[in-house]
Design a protein around this motif. Sequence first.
Motif, PDB file in Angstrom:
ATOM      1  N   ILE A 103     -14.947  25.100  29.554  1.00  0.00           N
ATOM      2  CA  ILE A 103     -14.272  26.313  30.014  1.00  0.00           C
ATOM      3  C   ILE A 103     -12.925  26.419  29.303  1.00  0.00           C
ATOM      4  O   ILE A 103     -12.140  25.464  29.300  1.00  0.00           O
ATOM      5  CB  ILE A 103     -14.043  26.269  31.534  1.00  0.00           C
ATOM      6  CG1 ILE A 103     -15.368  26.144  32.278  1.00  0.00           C
ATOM      7  CG2 ILE A 103     -13.287  27.500  31.994  1.00  0.00           C
ATOM      8  CD1 ILE A 103     -15.202  25.879  33.751  1.00  0.00           C
ATOM      9  N   THR A 104     -12.668  27.589  28.717  1.00  0.00           N
ATOM     10  CA  THR A 104     -11.371  27.870  28.113  1.00  0.00           C
ATOM     11  C   THR A 104     -10.793  29.084  28.822  1.00  0.00           C
ATOM     12  O   THR A 104     -11.413  30.141  28.854  1.00  0.00           O
ATOM     13  CB  THR A 104     -11.511  28.167  26.612  1.00  0.00           C
ATOM     14  OG1 THR A 104     -12.151  27.061  25.985  1.00  0.00           O
ATOM     15  CG2 THR A 104     -10.153  28.385  25.982  1.00  0.00           C
ATOM     16  N   ILE A 105      -9.599  28.915  29.394  1.00  0.00           N
ATOM     17  CA  ILE A 105      -8.938  30.008  30.101  1.00  0.00           C
ATOM     18  C   ILE A 105      -7.735  30.420  29.271  1.00  0.00           C
ATOM     19  O   ILE A 105      -6.823  29.624  29.045  1.00  0.00           O
ATOM     20  CB  ILE A 105      -8.500  29.577  31.513  1.00  0.00           C
ATOM     21  CG1 ILE A 105      -9.724  29.152  32.311  1.00  0.00           C
ATOM     22  CG2 ILE A 105      -7.757  30.711  32.201  1.00  0.00           C
ATOM     23  CD1 ILE A 105      -9.402  28.558  33.645  1.00  0.00           C
ATOM     24  N   ARG A 106      -7.758  31.654  28.810  1.00  0.00           N
ATOM     25  CA  ARG A 106      -6.688  32.169  27.957  1.00  0.00           C
ATOM     26  C   ARG A 106      -5.925  33.232  28.722  1.00  0.00           C
ATOM     27  O   ARG A 106      -6.510  34.192  29.201  1.00  0.00           O
ATOM     28  CB  ARG A 106      -7.269  32.750  26.677  1.00  0.00           C
ATOM     29  CG  ARG A 106      -6.231  33.093  25.668  1.00  0.00           C
ATOM     30  CD  ARG A 106      -6.893  33.414  24.341  1.00  0.00           C
ATOM     31  NE  ARG A 106      -6.009  34.300  23.645  1.00  0.00           N
ATOM     32  CZ  ARG A 106      -6.301  35.496  23.218  1.00  0.00           C
ATOM     33  NH1 ARG A 106      -7.506  35.969  23.405  1.00  0.00           N
ATOM     34  NH2 ARG A 106      -5.433  36.238  22.602  1.00  0.00           N
ATOM     35  N   GLU A 107      -4.627  33.056  28.810  1.00  0.00           N
ATOM     36  CA  GLU A 107      -3.773  33.970  29.541  1.00  0.00           C
ATOM     37  C   GLU A 107      -3.075  34.885  28.548  1.00  0.00           C
ATOM     38  O   GLU A 107      -2.409  34.425  27.632  1.00  0.00           O
ATOM     39  CB  GLU A 107      -2.745  33.162  30.338  1.00  0.00           C
ATOM     40  CG  GLU A 107      -1.808  33.980  31.166  1.00  0.00           C
ATOM     41  CD  GLU A 107      -0.846  33.105  31.946  1.00  0.00           C
ATOM     42  OE1 GLU A 107      -0.928  31.865  31.825  1.00  0.00           O
ATOM     43  OE2 GLU A 107      -0.010  33.659  32.653  1.00  0.00           O
TER      44      GLU A 107
END
Length: 126
Positions: A103-107
Amino acid sequence: MKKIFTLVIVSLFTISIFAADRRPSVTLTTDKRYEVIIDGRSYASTLGSTMDVSLLNKNARHTVKVYELKNGLFSKQKKLVSSSTFTVNRSSLDISVDRNGRITIREERDSRIDRNDTDRNRRTRF
């Protein structure tokens, strides 16, 4: 004249309220067939699908769980691949799940100028 003045004031007030209420968007992108569960809601994905999951509460902690789907002989089997937590603040989020299940969470910060924050995009990898 009084009616026109009142109409103009109410219109400007309404436009300013709609302009100020910008809700952050949350998108989910997967590269493989997974079942992604965010706060108990299930999102079944297909190959290379993108979904909008923007109905999340702001300033609350949310959990993401990624399950790999396998077809068994008589039933479907799910295997937990990865999980993560995140919070939705004022910025938009892009949650992507690669083909290995990471999982990659990019803000993505708002495009307005913020004097205290020079880093516009933060990337967190779990």
